[in-house]
Scaffold this motif. Structure first.
Motif, mmCIF file in Angstrom:
data_model
loop_
_atom_site.group_PDB
_atom_site.id
_atom_site.type_symbol
_atom_site.label_atom_id
_atom_site.label_comp_id
_atom_site.label_asym_id
_atom_site.label_seq_id
_atom_site.Cartn_x
_atom_site.Cartn_y
_atom_site.Cartn_z
ATOM 1 N N ALA A 1 -3.721 8.394 6.054
ATOM 2 C CA ALA A 1 -5.047 8.719 6.581
ATOM 3 C C ALA A 1 -5.423 7.848 7.776
ATOM 4 O O ALA A 1 -6.256 8.236 8.588
ATOM 5 C CB ALA A 1 -6.095 8.574 5.482
ATOM 6 N N SER A 2 -4.815 6.667 7.875
ATOM 7 C CA SER A 2 -5.167 5.760 8.974
ATOM 8 C C SER A 2 -3.966 4.913 9.360
ATOM 9 O O SER A 2 -2.991 4.801 8.604
ATOM 10 C CB SER A 2 -6.312 4.833 8.550
ATOM 11 O OG SER A 2 -5.876 3.932 7.537
ATOM 12 N N ALA A 3 -4.075 4.311 10.517
ATOM 13 C CA ALA A 3 -3.020 3.413 10.979
ATOM 14 C C ALA A 3 -2.910 2.208 10.051
ATOM 15 O O ALA A 3 -1.811 1.723 9.770
ATOM 16 C CB ALA A 3 -3.298 2.960 12.409
ATOM 17 N N GLN A 4 -4.035 1.734 9.540
ATOM 18 C CA GLN A 4 -4.026 0.584 8.631
ATOM 19 C C GLN A 4 -3.272 0.901 7.345
ATOM 20 O O GLN A 4 -2.521 0.078 6.834
ATOM 21 C CB GLN A 4 -5.454 0.135 8.309
ATOM 22 C CG GLN A 4 -5.501 -1.172 7.542
ATOM 23 C CD GLN A 4 -4.863 -2.314 8.293
ATOM 24 O OE1 GLN A 4 -5.164 -2.556 9.466
ATOM 25 N NE2 GLN A 4 -3.953 -3.033 7.649
ATOM 26 N N GLU A 5 -3.463 2.109 6.829
ATOM 27 C CA GLU A 5 -2.747 2.521 5.626
ATOM 28 C C GLU A 5 -1.239 2.536 5.883
ATOM 29 O O GLU A 5 -0.452 2.078 5.055
ATOM 30 C CB GLU A 5 -3.234 3.900 5.183
ATOM 31 C CG GLU A 5 -2.638 4.375 3.879
ATOM 32 C CD GLU A 5 -3.122 5.747 3.466
ATOM 33 O OE1 GLU A 5 -2.526 6.298 2.530
ATOM 34 O OE2 GLU A 5 -4.070 6.286 4.080
ATOM 35 N N LEU A 6 -0.841 3.036 7.039
ATOM 36 C CA LEU A 6 0.572 3.055 7.413
ATOM 37 C C LEU A 6 1.109 1.634 7.551
ATOM 38 O O LEU A 6 2.186 1.317 7.046
ATOM 39 C CB LEU A 6 0.769 3.826 8.718
ATOM 40 C CG LEU A 6 2.170 3.816 9.304
ATOM 41 C CD1 LEU A 6 3.174 4.447 8.355
ATOM 42 C CD2 LEU A 6 2.179 4.525 10.653
ATOM 43 N N LEU A 7 0.368 0.760 8.220
ATOM 44 C CA LEU A 7 0.804 -0.633 8.379
ATOM 45 C C LEU A 7 0.946 -1.331 7.037
ATOM 46 O O LEU A 7 1.881 -2.109 6.830
ATOM 47 C CB LEU A 7 -0.172 -1.398 9.273
ATOM 48 C CG LEU A 7 -0.108 -1.048 10.752
ATOM 49 C CD1 LEU A 7 -1.227 -1.745 11.513
ATOM 50 C CD2 LEU A 7 1.236 -1.405 11.344
ATOM 51 N N ASN A 8 0.035 -1.062 6.112
ATOM 52 C CA ASN A 8 0.130 -1.654 4.777
ATOM 53 C C ASN A 8 1.402 -1.204 4.071
ATOM 54 O O ASN A 8 2.078 -1.995 3.425
ATOM 55 C CB ASN A 8 -1.095 -1.298 3.933
ATOM 56 C CG ASN A 8 -2.343 -2.004 4.412
ATOM 57 O OD1 ASN A 8 -2.286 -2.995 5.126
ATOM 58 N ND2 ASN A 8 -3.489 -1.469 4.028
ATOM 59 N N LYS A 9 1.729 0.069 4.203
ATOM 60 C CA LYS A 9 2.946 0.610 3.594
ATOM 61 C C LYS A 9 4.191 -0.030 4.215
ATOM 62 O O LYS A 9 5.117 -0.433 3.504
ATOM 63 C CB LYS A 9 2.985 2.131 3.766
ATOM 64 C CG LYS A 9 4.196 2.788 3.202
ATOM 65 C CD LYS A 9 4.206 2.783 1.689
ATOM 66 C CE LYS A 9 5.355 3.628 1.172
ATOM 67 N NZ LYS A 9 5.360 3.725 -0.270
#
Length: 64
Positions: free
Chosen positions: A19-27
């Motif tokens: 849903a967001s770039a932050q979610e991708l970075l966390n993954k």
């Protein structure tokens, strides 16, 4: 390096799943932590890359 990035892409899946770039970075950060600290490698004597680096001798490079 290509193998590493291919493995990363396969593990995190399609970008549309986030849903967001932050979610991708966390993954990605979670996967990198696993890859370096928990993933056991038979080529490294059954150790993770981090464990192997801690026991591997440090070689100094001489510049001629």
């Amino acid at each position: 390096m290509e193998r590493f990035f291919n493995k990363l892409k396969v593990e995190i899946g399609p970008l549309k799943n986030y849903a967001s770039a932050q979610e991708l970075l966390n993954k990605i950060n979670g996967w990198l932590n696993y890859y370096n600290n928990q993933r056991i490698q038979t080529k490294l004597g059954g150790k993770s890359p981090r464990e192997f680096r801690q026991i591997a001798p440090i070689y100094s490079l001489s510049i001629a």
